[in-house]
Design a protein around this motif. Structure first.
Motif, PDB file in Angstrom:
ATOM      1  N   ARG A   1    -104.638  33.607  21.419  1.00 43.54           N
ATOM      2  CA  ARG A   1    -103.619  33.339  22.670  1.00 43.54           C
ATOM      3  C   ARG A   1    -104.495  32.613  23.711  1.00 43.54           C
ATOM      4  NH1 ARG A   1     -99.403  36.558  23.711  1.00 43.54           N
ATOM      5  NH2 ARG A   1     -98.072  35.600  25.661  1.00 43.54           N
ATOM      6  N   ILE A   2    -104.069  31.351  24.264  1.00 43.45           N
ATOM      7  CA  ILE A   2    -104.802  30.880  25.289  1.00 43.45           C
ATOM      8  C   ILE A   2    -104.116  30.722  26.708  1.00 43.45           C
ATOM      9  CG2 ILE A   2    -105.937  29.038  23.518  1.00 43.45           C
ATOM     10  CD1 ILE A   2    -104.007  26.978  24.480  1.00 43.45           C
ATOM     11  N   HIS A   3    -102.981  31.245  26.658  1.00 42.07           N
ATOM     12  CA  HIS A   3    -101.999  31.095  27.647  1.00 42.07           C
ATOM     13  C   HIS A   3    -100.875  31.870  27.591  1.00 42.07           C
ATOM     14  CE1 HIS A   3     -99.219  29.206  30.800  1.00 42.07           C
ATOM     15  NE2 HIS A   3    -100.536  28.683  31.348  1.00 42.07           N
ATOM     16  N   ARG A   4    -100.068  32.350  28.562  1.00 39.44           N
ATOM     17  CA  ARG A   4     -98.958  33.290  28.364  1.00 39.44           C
ATOM     18  C   ARG A   4     -97.909  32.383  27.446  1.00 39.44           C
ATOM     19  NH1 ARG A   4     -94.765  32.226  31.868  1.00 39.44           N
ATOM     20  NH2 ARG A   4     -95.391  30.837  33.698  1.00 39.44           N
ATOM     21  N   ARG A   5     -97.896  31.045  27.510  1.00 39.91           N
ATOM     22  CA  ARG A   5     -97.065  30.306  26.640  1.00 39.91           C
ATOM     23  C   ARG A   5     -97.416  29.857  25.123  1.00 39.91           C
ATOM     24  NH1 ARG A   5     -92.611  28.258  28.794  1.00 39.91           N
ATOM     25  NH2 ARG A   5     -92.901  26.364  27.329  1.00 39.91           N
ATOM     26  N   HIS A   6     -98.800  29.653  25.298  1.00 39.61           N
ATOM     27  CA  HIS A   6     -99.189  29.141  23.887  1.00 39.61           C
ATOM     28  C   HIS A   6    -100.312  30.202  23.105  1.00 39.61           C
ATOM     29  CE1 HIS A   6     -98.341  25.380  26.226  1.00 39.61           C
ATOM     30  NE2 HIS A   6     -97.860  25.354  25.140  1.00 39.61           N
ATOM     31  N   LEU A   7     -99.975  30.031  21.655  1.00 41.95           N
ATOM     32  CA  LEU A   7    -100.655  30.552  20.727  1.00 41.95           C
ATOM     33  C   LEU A   7    -101.221  29.392  19.998  1.00 41.95           C
ATOM     34  CD1 LEU A   7    -101.659  33.583  19.503  1.00 41.95           C
ATOM     35  CD2 LEU A   7     -99.693  33.236  18.116  1.00 41.95           C
ATOM     36  N   VAL A   8    -102.643  29.458  19.880  1.00 43.69           N
ATOM     37  CA  VAL A   8    -103.165  28.174  19.116  1.00 43.69           C
ATOM     38  C   VAL A   8    -103.909  28.755  17.691  1.00 43.69           C
ATOM     39  CG1 VAL A   8    -104.849  26.345  19.381  1.00 43.69           C
ATOM     40  CG2 VAL A   8    -103.287  26.938  21.353  1.00 43.69           C
ATOM     41  N   ALA A   9    -104.099  27.841  16.574  1.00 45.92           N
ATOM     42  CA  ALA A   9    -104.805  28.031  15.661  1.00 45.92           C
ATOM     43  C   ALA A   9    -106.085  27.442  15.891  1.00 45.92           C
ATOM     44  CB  ALA A   9    -104.395  27.265  14.459  1.00 45.92           C
TER      45      ALA A   9
ATOM     46  N   GLY B   1    -104.234  18.031  18.093  1.00 44.18           N
ATOM     47  CA  GLY B   1    -103.659  16.807  17.686  1.00 44.18           C
ATOM     48  C   GLY B   1    -103.334  15.957  18.862  1.00 44.18           C
ATOM     49  N   SER B   2    -102.261  15.195  19.159  1.00 39.21           N
ATOM     50  CA  SER B   2    -101.750  14.687  20.338  1.00 39.21           C
ATOM     51  C   SER B   2    -101.580  15.407  21.497  1.00 39.21           C
ATOM     52  CB  SER B   2    -100.557  13.749  19.958  1.00 39.21           C
ATOM     53  OG  SER B   2     -99.497  14.565  19.486  1.00 39.21           O
ATOM     54  N   ALA B   3    -101.561  16.936  21.592  1.00 40.51           N
ATOM     55  CA  ALA B   3    -100.895  17.797  22.287  1.00 40.51           C
ATOM     56  C   ALA B   3    -102.344  18.166  23.087  1.00 40.51           C
ATOM     57  CB  ALA B   3    -100.267  18.864  21.885  1.00 40.51           C
ATOM     58  N   GLU B   4    -102.140  18.373  24.723  1.00 36.97           N
ATOM     59  CA  GLU B   4    -103.091  18.794  25.412  1.00 36.97           C
ATOM     60  C   GLU B   4    -102.540  20.201  25.905  1.00 36.97           C
ATOM     61  OE1 GLU B   4    -106.017  18.041  29.270  1.00 36.97           O
ATOM     62  OE2 GLU B   4    -105.127  16.296  28.304  1.00 36.97           O
ATOM     63  N   LEU B   5    -103.215  21.452  26.026  1.00 35.14           N
ATOM     64  CA  LEU B   5    -102.552  22.671  26.445  1.00 35.14           C
ATOM     65  C   LEU B   5    -103.495  23.019  27.191  1.00 35.14           C
ATOM     66  CD1 LEU B   5    -101.653  23.918  22.746  1.00 35.14           C
ATOM     67  CD2 LEU B   5     -99.991  22.598  24.272  1.00 35.14           C
ATOM     68  N   GLN B   6    -103.082  23.729  28.399  1.00 32.70           N
ATOM     69  CA  GLN B   6    -103.612  24.376  29.302  1.00 32.70           C
ATOM     70  C   GLN B   6    -104.029  25.832  28.734  1.00 32.70           C
ATOM     71  OE1 GLN B   6    -104.093  21.507  31.644  1.00 32.70           O
ATOM     72  NE2 GLN B   6    -104.778  23.490  32.920  1.00 32.70           N
ATOM     73  N   VAL B   7    -105.374  26.238  29.322  1.00 34.99           N
ATOM     74  CA  VAL B   7    -106.073  27.404  28.956  1.00 34.99           C
ATOM     75  C   VAL B   7    -106.080  28.321  30.197  1.00 34.99           C
ATOM     76  CG1 VAL B   7    -107.833  28.844  27.944  1.00 34.99           C
ATOM     77  CG2 VAL B   7    -107.416  26.448  26.976  1.00 34.99           C
ATOM     78  N   SER B   8    -105.429  29.784  30.155  1.00 38.83           N
ATOM     79  CA  SER B   8    -105.421  30.282  31.396  1.00 38.83           C
ATOM     80  C   SER B   8    -106.832  30.681  31.842  1.00 38.83           C
ATOM     81  CB  SER B   8    -104.537  31.423  31.203  1.00 38.83           C
ATOM     82  OG  SER B   8    -104.846  32.390  30.361  1.00 38.83           O
ATOM     83  N   ARG B   9    -107.222  31.179  32.929  1.00 42.30           N
ATOM     84  CA  ARG B   9    -108.417  31.824  33.153  1.00 42.30           C
ATOM     85  C   ARG B   9    -108.867  32.921  32.475  1.00 42.30           C
ATOM     86  NH1 ARG B   9    -110.580  30.051  38.428  1.00 42.30           N
ATOM     87  NH2 ARG B   9    -109.144  28.342  39.446  1.00 42.30           N
ATOM     88  N   ARG B  10    -107.929  33.800  32.313  1.00 41.89           N
ATOM     89  CA  ARG B  10    -108.344  34.928  31.625  1.00 41.89           C
ATOM     90  C   ARG B  10    -108.511  34.991  30.199  1.00 41.89           C
ATOM     91  NH1 ARG B  10    -102.843  38.547  30.134  1.00 41.89           N
ATOM     92  NH2 ARG B  10    -104.467  39.555  29.417  1.00 41.89           N
ATOM     93  N   HIS B  11    -108.211  33.614  29.594  1.00 39.88           N
ATOM     94  CA  HIS B  11    -108.653  33.389  28.112  1.00 39.88           C
ATOM     95  C   HIS B  11    -109.710  32.423  28.066  1.00 39.88           C
ATOM     96  CE1 HIS B  11    -105.085  35.773  26.848  1.00 39.88           C
ATOM     97  NE2 HIS B  11    -104.507  35.144  27.623  1.00 39.88           N
ATOM     98  N   ALA B  12    -109.976  31.814  29.090  1.00 38.75           N
ATOM     99  CA  ALA B  12    -111.035  30.896  28.869  1.00 38.75           C
ATOM    100  C   ALA B  12    -112.405  31.209  28.360  1.00 38.75           C
ATOM    101  CB  ALA B  12    -111.131  30.048  30.178  1.00 38.75           C
ATOM    102  N   ARG B  13    -113.075  32.066  28.824  1.00 40.01           N
ATOM    103  CA  ARG B  13    -114.265  32.477  28.618  1.00 40.01           C
ATOM    104  C   ARG B  13    -114.109  33.119  26.903  1.00 40.01           C
ATOM    105  NH1 ARG B  13    -118.464  36.056  31.823  1.00 40.01           N
ATOM    106  NH2 ARG B  13    -118.173  34.368  33.010  1.00 40.01           N
TER     107      ARG B  13
END
Length: 287
Positions: A236-244, A263-275
């Motif tokens: 989980r990198i964000h409340r909206r995204h789960l990434v392989a 790939g061609s998508a750039e996805l934001q990482v929330s502060r709580r998941h960044a580290r």
């Protein structure tokens, strides 16, 4: 007992929908409208009568693509009233689910409509209106199949790997996890390999699976997929995204914000998941 209005500008589909609705013993009455104008005229009468009036409507089963006003337009108009009928969208197009649930739709049913899926939509409407959600025992003149109790919606079917019982105890969590997930489009079910999924995006009660070939919508919350697929390297990198994790091509740090390129998508990482994500990527890179 629900009073419903079905709206679809394709007459055969409208007749089929009305047949299925009238076969459900939880439906008191089911009327049809073949265009947005007729639907609005009937809904106006219902609104003037009030939800307890003789001409009231409890639920509108609404197609999205119609000539003139769309089903979404009608739903937006109804949202301005104090006590509008509930909305269930019935459509062949999966791409409007987010807008539908933003408009507080009770359910989003894909065509061709399966009886058991429509029965689940009726159950949801009953639950929201505080009515019994299960169908009573078969009554005279009502098909037994329509009157059977309606169970809660089953999870999306999954295909589990074929592991002999004697080997199951020795397998890892990743080996025991499903290899594929079933997705449905236009009444056709196909299986997508989890290994082909780059990332998952939350869309209301649904999740959109993104692969190199396209995307697929499934009615599974993102939190459920996060739990199921943790053993397969999804994070989980964000409340909206789960990434392989293995599909992340680049980690970017810019002015205190973190993002990843998949790939061609750039996805934001929330502060709580960044580290946690940075640590995981470092461990992954070093084996």
């Amino acid at each position: 007992m629900l009073r419903v209005l079905a709206v679809d500008d394709e007459k055969p589909l409208l007749e089929e929908l009305l047949y299925l609705l009238r076969s459900d013993p939880r439906i008191l009455s089911a009327e049809g409208a073949s265009d947005a104008t007729g639907a609005l005229r009937r809904i106006t009468v219902a609104l003037e009568a009030g939800p307890d009036g003789a001409d009231g409507i409890d639920v509108v089963f609404l197609d999205i693509h119609m000539a003139g006003l769309t089903g979404l337009d009608i739903a937006r108009l109804l949202a301005g009233f104090a006590r509008p009928p509930l909305i269930v969208f019935v459509t062949a197009h999966e791409g409007f689910a987010v807008q539908a649930f933003d408009l507080k739709a009770v359910d989003y049913v894909l065509k061709p409509v399966r009886p058991e899926r429509l029965a689940e939509a009726v159950r949801r409407a009953c639950a929201q209106l505080g009515q019994p959600g299960r169908a009573p025992a078969a009554a005279e003149g009502v098909p037994a199949t329509a009157a059977a109790p309606v169970p809660p919606a089953p999870p999306v079917p999954r295909v589990s790997p074929q592991v002999p019982p004697r080997q199951a105890a020795g397998t890892t969590a990743a080996e025991r996890a499903p290899e594929q997930i079933a997705v449905e489009l236009g009444g056709v079910t196909r299986f997508v390999a989890i290994a082909d999924i780059a990332y998952v995006e939350a869309q209301g009660d649904y999740a959109r699976l993104h692969t190199d070939e396209g995307s697929h919508l499934v009615r599974i919350p993102l939190s459920t997929l996060e739990e199921r697929w943790a053993a397969r390297g999804f994070v989980r990198i964000h409340r909206r995204h789960l990434v392989a994790l293995a599909r992340i091509d680049e980690l970017r740090l810019d002015a205190g914000t973190t993002s990843v390129r998949v790939g061609s998508a750039e996805l934001q990482v929330s502060r709580r998941h960044a580290r946690e994500l940075r640590d995981l990527l470092m461990r992954h890179a070093t084996g």
